[in-house]
Scaffold this motif. Sequence first.
Motif, mmCIF file in Angstrom:
data_model
loop_
_atom_site.group_PDB
_atom_site.id
_atom_site.type_symbol
_atom_site.label_atom_id
_atom_site.label_comp_id
_atom_site.label_asym_id
_atom_site.label_seq_id
_atom_site.Cartn_x
_atom_site.Cartn_y
_atom_site.Cartn_z
ATOM 1 N N LEU A 80 -13.529 -8.752 -5.267
ATOM 2 C CA LEU A 80 -13.220 -8.553 -6.673
ATOM 3 C C LEU A 80 -13.454 -9.865 -7.415
ATOM 4 N N SER A 81 -13.608 -9.780 -8.717
ATOM 5 C CA SER A 81 -13.673 -11.002 -9.503
ATOM 6 C C SER A 81 -12.296 -11.642 -9.518
ATOM 7 N N PRO A 82 -12.190 -12.974 -9.656
ATOM 8 C CA PRO A 82 -10.869 -13.617 -9.680
ATOM 9 C C PRO A 82 -9.931 -13.019 -10.723
ATOM 10 N N ARG A 83 -10.451 -12.706 -11.903
ATOM 11 C CA ARG A 83 -9.606 -12.151 -12.964
ATOM 12 C C ARG A 83 -9.088 -10.767 -12.571
ATOM 13 N N HIS A 84 -10.014 -9.914 -12.082
ATOM 14 C CA HIS A 84 -9.628 -8.566 -11.679
ATOM 15 C C HIS A 84 -8.662 -8.618 -10.495
ATOM 16 N N PHE A 85 -8.929 -9.520 -9.536
ATOM 17 C CA PHE A 85 -8.067 -9.650 -8.361
ATOM 18 C C PHE A 85 -6.651 -10.050 -8.766
ATOM 19 N N ALA A 86 -6.517 -11.077 -9.608
ATOM 20 C CA ALA A 86 -5.189 -11.555 -9.996
ATOM 21 C C ALA A 86 -4.417 -10.470 -10.724
ATOM 22 N N ARG A 87 -5.098 -9.743 -11.601
ATOM 23 C CA ARG A 87 -4.437 -8.682 -12.356
ATOM 24 C C ARG A 87 -4.011 -7.539 -11.433
ATOM 25 N N SER A 88 -4.881 -7.141 -10.510
ATOM 26 C CA SER A 88 -4.577 -6.041 -9.591
ATOM 27 C C SER A 88 -3.487 -6.431 -8.607
ATOM 28 N N PHE A 89 -3.534 -7.660 -8.108
ATOM 29 C CA PHE A 89 -2.525 -8.122 -7.151
ATOM 30 C C PHE A 89 -1.144 -8.075 -7.786
ATOM 31 N N HIS A 90 -1.028 -8.556 -8.993
ATOM 32 C CA HIS A 90 0.262 -8.550 -9.671
ATOM 33 C C HIS A 90 0.742 -7.128 -9.940
ATOM 34 N N ALA A 91 -0.189 -6.257 -10.345
ATOM 35 C CA ALA A 91 0.189 -4.874 -10.651
ATOM 36 C C ALA A 91 0.688 -4.138 -9.411
ATOM 37 N N PRO A 101 -0.610 -13.876 -7.117
ATOM 38 C CA PRO A 101 -1.103 -14.401 -5.836
ATOM 39 C C PRO A 101 -0.523 -15.767 -5.509
ATOM 40 N N GLY A 102 -0.423 -16.623 -6.510
ATOM 41 C CA GLY A 102 0.100 -17.962 -6.260
ATOM 42 C C GLY A 102 1.535 -17.960 -5.778
ATOM 43 N N LYS A 103 2.390 -17.143 -6.404
ATOM 44 C CA LYS A 103 3.788 -17.074 -5.984
ATOM 45 C C LYS A 103 3.916 -16.457 -4.588
ATOM 46 N N TYR A 104 3.064 -15.477 -4.301
ATOM 47 C CA TYR A 104 3.103 -14.866 -2.973
ATOM 48 C C TYR A 104 2.714 -15.887 -1.908
ATOM 49 N N VAL A 105 1.660 -16.654 -2.169
ATOM 50 C CA VAL A 105 1.239 -17.704 -1.234
ATOM 51 C C VAL A 105 2.358 -18.720 -1.046
ATOM 52 N N ASP A 106 3.013 -19.107 -2.137
ATOM 53 C CA ASP A 106 4.110 -20.076 -2.040
ATOM 54 C C ASP A 106 5.218 -19.558 -1.120
ATOM 55 N N ARG A 107 5.588 -18.280 -1.264
ATOM 56 C CA ARG A 107 6.646 -17.700 -0.430
ATOM 57 C C ARG A 107 6.249 -17.686 1.038
ATOM 58 N N VAL A 108 5.014 -17.271 1.300
ATOM 59 C CA VAL A 108 4.555 -17.204 2.689
ATOM 60 C C VAL A 108 4.552 -18.585 3.325
ATOM 61 N N ARG A 109 4.083 -19.579 2.599
ATOM 62 C CA ARG A 109 4.015 -20.930 3.166
ATOM 63 C C ARG A 109 5.411 -21.502 3.419
ATOM 64 N N PRO A 130 -1.769 -19.299 6.723
ATOM 65 C CA PRO A 130 -1.151 -20.068 5.635
ATOM 66 C C PRO A 130 -1.833 -21.409 5.389
ATOM 67 N N ALA A 131 -2.543 -21.928 6.380
ATOM 68 C CA ALA A 131 -3.209 -23.217 6.206
ATOM 69 C C ALA A 131 -4.621 -23.066 5.660
ATOM 70 N N GLY A 132 -5.075 -21.833 5.452
ATOM 71 C CA GLY A 132 -6.430 -21.601 4.971
ATOM 72 C C GLY A 132 -6.570 -21.821 3.482
ATOM 73 N N ASP A 133 -7.764 -21.571 2.990
ATOM 74 C CA ASP A 133 -8.033 -21.652 1.561
ATOM 75 C C ASP A 133 -7.480 -20.391 0.914
ATOM 76 N N LEU A 134 -6.368 -20.537 0.233
ATOM 77 C CA LEU A 134 -5.695 -19.389 -0.360
ATOM 78 C C LEU A 134 -5.739 -19.455 -1.884
ATOM 79 N N SER A 135 -6.800 -20.048 -2.384
ATOM 80 C CA SER A 135 -6.990 -20.066 -3.827
ATOM 81 C C SER A 135 -7.312 -18.663 -4.318
ATOM 82 N N VAL A 136 -7.089 -18.422 -5.592
ATOM 83 C CA VAL A 136 -7.386 -17.111 -6.161
ATOM 84 C C VAL A 136 -8.852 -16.766 -5.966
ATOM 85 N N GLU A 137 -9.709 -17.754 -6.124
ATOM 86 C CA GLU A 137 -11.137 -17.514 -5.975
ATOM 87 C C GLU A 137 -11.478 -17.075 -4.555
ATOM 88 N N SER A 138 -10.898 -17.738 -3.555
ATOM 89 C CA SER A 138 -11.171 -17.392 -2.161
ATOM 90 C C SER A 138 -10.605 -16.023 -1.820
#
Length: 325
Positions: free
Chosen positions: A243-254, A260-268, A228-236
């Motif tokens: 995957l590309s950031p755009r493809h990753f964000a779309r696939s993660f949500h699907a 990804p951002g909301k998931y990181v927020d919950r985990v933290r 949780p303390a790591g670099d958890l940006s979409v790009e990372s």
Amino acid sequence: MEQRTVLVVLFEGVQSLDVTGPLEVFTGASQWHGDAEPYRVVTASPDGAPVRTSSGLALSPDTSLTEAAARSWHTLLVPGGAGTRAQDADLVAWLRANAPRARRLVSVCTGSILLARAGLLDGRRATTHWAYCDTLARNHPDVEVDPDPIYVRDGHVATSAGVTAGIDLALALVEEDLGRDTALTVARFLVVFLRRPGNQAQFSAQLSAQTARSEPLREVQRWISENPAGDLSVESLAARARLSPRHFARSFHAETGTTPGKYVDRVRVEQARRLLEDTSGGVEEVSRACGYGTPEAMRRAFLKALGTTPAEYRRRFHSSLTTAP
């Protein structure tokens, strides 16, 4: 020592673990407490005949509800299960007429639905299995439904969340009746925690979001939880999934139903809660360990997710451990 009779209501389609989990706790307390038996557990079905649980297991009751009504008991426990969705007017009428006699009224999982139908939760705060909280609130507007805790105490009425939360509530009641040592002995024997506080959330970030179908995204979910303390940006995270950031964000949500951002927020937030509960580290130390960077960032996250500050959350948590549940 007072022997407390615990009457457990059985019905067709009851959830077996809602019955056997608390039953093992109360009978275990009698077994491990010493010579005296502080609890006597009695099971009763409407007509005294065996019932079949939602999993197909047959349970043979000790007596009928009619006969049980003629006796005295300390705690009335109403389990949940698929059978609570049936409109059993006779069972609800029995509860309405007899449950007020109990010195302590307890429900496990969707057993709260039966209590609500009998009018026994009107004006009270209660919980149930997370999947049925909306149904309980919609059908019974006079009940203050709290979907988050694993159990809720409101006076002499206690309601718990799904299935295993009944074990947590039963352990809390044993601790209240007989002290921490007995409850701890039972918990160790059952190999469960003593005790998850009632205000602990019903499910974790990993459970509240779906598990991704594809292995790269499942690996990213594991990485987020473990770092949780790591670099958890979409790009990372996208680079980790190749995957590309755009493809990753779309696939993660699907695949997970959240971004990804909301998931990181919950985990933290979840990790920060654990550290505030289980360690003595200061808010600044916890905020760094969970990737917030600053205490103010963690404070904003807690206010958004939990409606309270980290310091107040810790105070309430430890207060719940030093007072009767």
